[in-house]
Design a protein around this motif. Structure first.
Motif, PDB file in Angstrom:
ATOM      1  N   ASN A   1      20.081  28.697  63.011  1.00 17.40           N
ATOM      2  CA  ASN A   1      19.509  27.903  64.111  1.00 17.40           C
ATOM      3  C   ASN A   1      20.562  27.027  64.775  1.00 17.40           C
ATOM      4  OD1 ASN A   1      17.266  27.276  65.710  1.00 17.40           O
ATOM      5  ND2 ASN A   1      16.851  25.413  64.559  1.00 17.40           N
ATOM      6  N   ARG A   2      21.739  27.599  64.970  1.00 20.79           N
ATOM      7  CA  ARG A   2      22.853  26.821  65.482  1.00 20.79           C
ATOM      8  C   ARG A   2      22.665  26.422  66.953  1.00 20.79           C
ATOM      9  NH1 ARG A   2      26.377  22.946  64.913  1.00 20.79           N
ATOM     10  NH2 ARG A   2      28.209  23.252  66.210  1.00 20.79           N
ATOM     11  N   GLY A   3      22.025  27.275  67.760  1.00 26.52           N
ATOM     12  CA  GLY A   3      21.744  26.895  69.136  1.00 26.52           C
ATOM     13  C   GLY A   3      22.813  27.269  70.130  1.00 26.52           C
ATOM     14  N   HIS A   4      23.825  28.038  69.706  1.00 29.78           N
ATOM     15  CA  HIS A   4      24.813  28.574  70.642  1.00 29.78           C
ATOM     16  C   HIS A   4      25.238  29.944  70.143  1.00 29.78           C
ATOM     17  CE1 HIS A   4      28.290  28.071  67.972  1.00 29.78           C
ATOM     18  NE2 HIS A   4      27.850  26.858  67.689  1.00 29.78           N
ATOM     19  N   THR A   5      26.034  30.648  70.916  1.00 31.40           N
ATOM     20  CA  THR A   5      26.449  32.007  70.588  1.00 31.40           C
ATOM     21  C   THR A   5      27.956  32.081  70.358  1.00 31.40           C
ATOM     22  OG1 THR A   5      26.857  32.630  72.891  1.00 31.40           O
ATOM     23  CG2 THR A   5      24.589  32.883  72.059  1.00 31.40           C
ATOM     24  N   ARG A   6      28.371  33.245  69.876  1.00 34.76           N
ATOM     25  CA  ARG A   6      29.802  33.521  69.749  1.00 34.76           C
ATOM     26  C   ARG A   6      30.474  33.411  71.114  1.00 34.76           C
ATOM     27  NH1 ARG A   6      33.200  37.197  66.762  1.00 34.76           N
ATOM     28  NH2 ARG A   6      34.800  38.114  68.116  1.00 34.76           N
ATOM     29  N   GLY A   7      29.786  33.912  72.146  1.00 36.72           N
ATOM     30  CA  GLY A   7      30.332  33.853  73.497  1.00 36.72           C
ATOM     31  C   GLY A   7      30.591  32.429  73.959  1.00 36.72           C
ATOM     32  N   ASP A   8      29.720  31.497  73.570  1.00 43.34           N
ATOM     33  CA  ASP A   8      29.939  30.088  73.925  1.00 43.34           C
ATOM     34  C   ASP A   8      31.237  29.575  73.309  1.00 43.34           C
ATOM     35  OD1 ASP A   8      27.543  29.747  75.411  1.00 43.34           O
ATOM     36  OD2 ASP A   8      26.409  29.448  73.561  1.00 43.34           O
ATOM     37  N   ALA A   9      31.506  29.976  72.071  1.00 49.25           N
ATOM     38  CA  ALA A   9      32.737  29.541  71.409  1.00 49.25           C
ATOM     39  C   ALA A   9      33.968  30.122  72.093  1.00 49.25           C
ATOM     40  CB  ALA A   9      32.707  29.932  69.938  1.00 49.25           C
ATOM     41  N   LEU A  10      33.901  31.401  72.439  1.00 46.70           N
ATOM     42  CA  LEU A  10      35.034  32.032  73.123  1.00 46.70           C
ATOM     43  C   LEU A  10      35.266  31.408  74.491  1.00 46.70           C
ATOM     44  CD1 LEU A  10      34.321  35.752  72.171  1.00 46.70           C
ATOM     45  CD2 LEU A  10      36.246  34.359  71.382  1.00 46.70           C
ATOM     46  N   ASN A  11      34.189  31.092  75.199  1.00 46.90           N
ATOM     47  CA  ASN A  11      34.318  30.437  76.505  1.00 46.90           C
ATOM     48  C   ASN A  11      34.943  29.054  76.346  1.00 46.90           C
ATOM     49  OD1 ASN A  11      33.702  30.250  79.437  1.00 46.90           O
ATOM     50  ND2 ASN A  11      32.324  28.629  78.773  1.00 46.90           N
ATOM     51  N   ALA A  12      34.528  28.329  75.299  1.00 47.39           N
ATOM     52  CA  ALA A  12      35.111  27.010  75.054  1.00 47.39           C
ATOM     53  C   ALA A  12      36.608  27.102  74.769  1.00 47.39           C
ATOM     54  CB  ALA A  12      34.393  26.337  73.882  1.00 47.39           C
ATOM     55  N   LEU A  13      37.016  28.123  74.028  1.00 44.19           N
ATOM     56  CA  LEU A  13      38.445  28.329  73.763  1.00 44.19           C
ATOM     57  C   LEU A  13      39.215  28.534  75.059  1.00 44.19           C
ATOM     58  CD1 LEU A  13      38.419  30.769  70.697  1.00 44.19           C
ATOM     59  CD2 LEU A  13      39.123  28.369  70.697  1.00 44.19           C
ATOM     60  N   ASP A  14      38.682  29.378  75.932  1.00 45.02           N
ATOM     61  CA  ASP A  14      39.355  29.658  77.207  1.00 45.02           C
ATOM     62  C   ASP A  14      39.452  28.411  78.074  1.00 45.02           C
ATOM     63  OD1 ASP A  14      39.734  32.309  76.538  1.00 45.02           O
ATOM     64  OD2 ASP A  14      37.949  33.021  77.595  1.00 45.02           O
ATOM     65  N   LEU A  15      38.369  27.621  78.099  1.00 45.29           N
ATOM     66  CA  LEU A  15      38.372  26.397  78.899  1.00 45.29           C
ATOM     67  C   LEU A  15      39.387  25.401  78.367  1.00 45.29           C
ATOM     68  CD1 LEU A  15      34.536  25.953  79.483  1.00 45.29           C
ATOM     69  CD2 LEU A  15      36.255  26.347  81.255  1.00 45.29           C
ATOM     70  N   CYS A  16      39.449  25.241  77.055  1.00 45.59           N
ATOM     71  CA  CYS A  16      40.433  24.323  76.470  1.00 45.59           C
ATOM     72  C   CYS A  16      41.843  24.728  76.849  1.00 45.59           C
ATOM     73  CB  CYS A  16      40.281  24.281  74.948  1.00 45.59           C
ATOM     74  SG  CYS A  16      38.828  23.395  74.344  1.00 45.59           S
ATOM     75  N   ARG A  17      42.111  25.997  76.734  1.00 42.75           N
ATOM     76  CA  ARG A  17      43.458  26.495  77.046  1.00 42.75           C
ATOM     77  C   ARG A  17      43.799  26.270  78.519  1.00 42.75           C
ATOM     78  NH1 ARG A  17      45.642  32.761  76.728  1.00 42.75           N
ATOM     79  NH2 ARG A  17      47.866  32.263  76.854  1.00 42.75           N
ATOM     80  N   SER A  18      42.847  26.554  79.397  1.00 45.59           N
ATOM     81  CA  SER A  18      43.126  26.445  80.831  1.00 45.59           C
ATOM     82  C   SER A  18      43.325  25.004  81.276  1.00 45.59           C
ATOM     83  CB  SER A  18      42.000  27.098  81.640  1.00 45.59           C
ATOM     84  OG  SER A  18      40.793  26.385  81.492  1.00 45.59           O
TER      85      SER A  18
END
Length: 374
Positions: free
Chosen positions: A261-278
């Protein structure tokens, strides 16, 4: 009446908070590395509780125990402690000290003894108490969490509704320190209901603390991956000193994320990684391994996410530990394959991974496999 606070590293911010609350009520908590005086107070979690159990049982004075483990298992702790505080302690601890000092035998709300539990009768209004006084700590800006992650004690102890300290109250405590470091279940959720961002309120907080050096979005003020956005990162970059973002991905498997019941997806984590990097931020990402029912496929998806993280960030890994009071309290961890243990060791040596991937009690209490904790 001499009241001692047992110094435990993991509970030092709790000491700052409760020192301030007790000072308002006329009590001074004296820090000590052993129980002494008429009353000794403890705050324990489920990892360190076994280490202090015999000390509390054998202490000569009155013992009061609070903290996450005590809140989740009050009757268990009441078998060896005189009093157990359930949940928030700012109001309950001074009430209990009043009762002890006056010799009152009336039940105190929010306190358990071997005779039973008296449930709390209040929820703490954060603005009624300073974050800290002479004993410095972090600035707790929010409490409670609307999410219900199956492994987490936070919403079970502090509730599912977020409560926020006002900007005026935060600023009053921040005036005592040069660096502003925050405590919150999700830093980007300040001023919101915990589900929809109110970044305007986060910005107002930053503006009010302009005299401080601000650290935001790193321990102990991590964020959730789905809350990371271009706007949020630009806000952090504009006002704060840090260039790291700490968030919890927990698993690379959508099956596991749904099950807990985490409330987010793997895709959300990958998107967060990309945003941090950018935006020029280094991501520090929490990962939990050994979830109950975790299959080889689930673990491989998590390891694939780990490999994505370490390209330009760091992983903080945890081995699943069932915590009392949570839906997974009685669940068994899934053993970690030896090749994954070796890989984690290699990544740790290279500086790309921190944390633990062995049985938590052995790591945190420095116990060998032959030691029995009683």
């Amino acid at each position: 009446m001499k009241v001692v606070w047992r110094d435990i590293k993991a509970a030092r911010n709790s000491y700052a908070v409760l020192y301030a609350a007790c000072r308002q009520a006329g009590y001074t908590l004296i820090s000590s590395d052993h129980p002494k005086g008429e009353v000794t107070c403890y705050s324990v979690n489920s990892i360190n509780e076994p280490h202090y159990r015999s000390e509390i049982r054998d202490a000569e004075g009155i013992t009061i125990v609070g903290g996450p483990h005590a809140s989740a298992s009050p009757l268990e702790v009441a078998e060896y402690a005189d009093y157990v505080i359930i949940g928030e302690g700012e109001k309950t601890l001074p009430r209990l000290l009043d009762a002890i000092m006056t010799g009152s035998t009336a039940p105190v709300p929010g306190v358990a003894t071997k005779d039973g539990i008296t449930q709390p009768d209040h929820t703490v209004l954060l603005d009624a108490y300073p974050c800290f006084l002479e004993i410095k700590g972090f600035l707790e800006i929010s409490r409670g969490c609307p999410h219900a992650c199956a492994y987490c004690q936070t919403p079970r102890i502090f509730g599912h509704r977020m409560r926020h300290r006002s900007i005026d109250a935060i600023a009053a405590s921040a005036a005592r320190v040069s660096d502003a470091r925050f405590v919150t279940p999700n830093a980007l959720a300040y001023g919101s209901d915990g589900r929809t961002p109110r970044l305007d309120r986060v910005e107002r907080l930053f503006q009010r603390l302009a005299e401080n050096r601000i650290w935001f979005g790193t321990f102990p003020s991590e964020v959730r991956p789905e809350w990371i956005s271009d706007e949020a990162l630009e806000l952090i970059r504009c006002y704060t000193a840090g260039r790291k973002i700490h968030f919890g991905a927990q698993s690379g498997s959508d099956t596991i994320l749904s099950r807990i019941n985490r409330g987010h997806t793997r895709g959300d984590a990958l998107n967060a990684l990309d945003l941090c990097r950018s935006h020029g931020f280094t991501p520090i990402v929490d990962i939990i391994v050994g979830f109950p029912g975790e299959t080889g496929e689930d673990l491989e998806m998590t390891m694939d996410l780990v490999r994505s993280i370490i390209r330009y960030g760091k992983v903080h890994v945890h081995y699943f530990m069932p915590l009392p009071g949570t839906p997974l309290a009685k669940a068994e961890p899934t053993p970690l394959p030896q090749d994954i243990e070796r890989l984690f060791g290699s990544l740790a040596l290279s500086g790309r991974l921190t944390g633990y991937w062995i049985e938590p009690r052995r790591r945190f209490l420095n116990l060998s496999g032959d030691n029995e904790v009683i």
